[in-house]
Enzyme design. Sequence first.
Site, short mmCIF file in Angstrom:
data_model
loop_
_atom_site.label_atom_id
_atom_site.label_comp_id
_atom_site.label_asym_id
_atom_site.label_seq_id
_atom_site.Cartn_x
_atom_site.Cartn_y
_atom_site.Cartn_z
N ASN A 90 0.87 -1.18 0.00
CA ASN A 90 0.00 0.00 0.00
C ASN A 90 0.90 1.23 0.00
OD1 ASN A 90 -2.38 -1.51 0.11
ND2 ASN A 90 -2.31 -1.63 2.34
N GLY A 96 -4.61 3.13 1.52
CA GLY A 96 -4.71 2.45 2.80
C GLY A 96 -3.42 2.36 3.58
N HIS A 103 6.46 -1.72 3.97
CA HIS A 103 6.19 -3.09 4.37
C HIS A 103 5.48 -3.81 3.24
CE1 HIS A 103 3.10 -0.32 5.82
NE2 HIS A 103 2.20 -1.26 5.56
N HIS A 105 2.93 -6.65 2.52
CA HIS A 105 1.94 -7.57 3.09
C HIS A 105 2.03 -8.88 2.30
CE1 HIS A 105 -0.74 -4.55 5.23
NE2 HIS A 105 -0.16 -3.74 4.36
P1 5GP Z 1 -0.78 -0.43 5.92
O1 5GP Z 1 -2.22 -0.08 6.24
O2 5GP Z 1 0.15 0.73 6.24
O3 5GP Z 1 -0.59 -0.97 4.53
O4 5GP Z 1 -0.41 -1.65 6.86
C1 5GP Z 1 -0.09 -1.48 8.19
C2 5GP Z 1 -0.35 -2.82 8.84
O5 5GP Z 1 0.27 -2.82 10.09
C3 5GP Z 1 -1.85 -3.08 9.09
O6 5GP Z 1 -2.24 -4.25 8.39
C4 5GP Z 1 -1.95 -3.22 10.59
O7 5GP Z 1 -2.85 -4.22 10.99
C5 5GP Z 1 -0.52 -3.56 10.99
N1 5GP Z 1 -0.16 -3.11 12.33
C6 5GP Z 1 -0.45 -1.90 12.88
N2 5GP Z 1 0.07 -1.84 14.12
C7 5GP Z 1 0.70 -3.03 14.34
C8 5GP Z 1 1.42 -3.55 15.45
O8 5GP Z 1 1.63 -2.92 16.49
N3 5GP Z 1 1.92 -4.81 15.33
C9 5GP Z 1 1.72 -5.56 14.20
N4 5GP Z 1 2.24 -6.79 14.18
N5 5GP Z 1 1.06 -5.09 13.12
C10 5GP Z 1 0.54 -3.83 13.20
#
Ligand code: 5GP
Length: 117
Positions: A90, A96, A103, A105
Amino acid sequence: MPGEPQDDCLFCKIVEGHVPATIVRETPTTVAFRDINPQAPTHVLVIPKAHYANAAVLAAADPALAADLLREAQEVADEDKLESYRVVFNTGTGAGQTVFHVHAHILGGRGLQWPPG
Ligand code: 5GP
Ligand code: ZN
């Protein structure tokens, strides 16, 4: 400096061990850990230890490190015995992105629809 840890970054804190995570793999340059809010039976995040805001910034600054993330995606899939999986970066709030430390996914273990939402 590009790649330096950021004080306010959650994933830098996970790299440093200051925030706990379920780490599934670690290499000299990357960490892979389970997403706290999994969207599939396998939902692992693969990050570089160095801080870059998104995939484009990483690829421009350190292509070899970007390749490390993709290699680790396959390793995570192999460890969870996934024949098929999806890799998602993302990029930007409209897509999102909520954590601005790049990162990948890694999603798998269930049927994955295409196109995604
Ligand atoms: P994004 O929305 O930026 O693509 O993904 C961020 C991801 O980080 C989300 O899927 C969310 O669930 C995950 N996430 C947020 N905070 C934490 C955390 O403290 N620990 C872990 N393991 N994942 C997290
Ligand atoms: Zn960071």
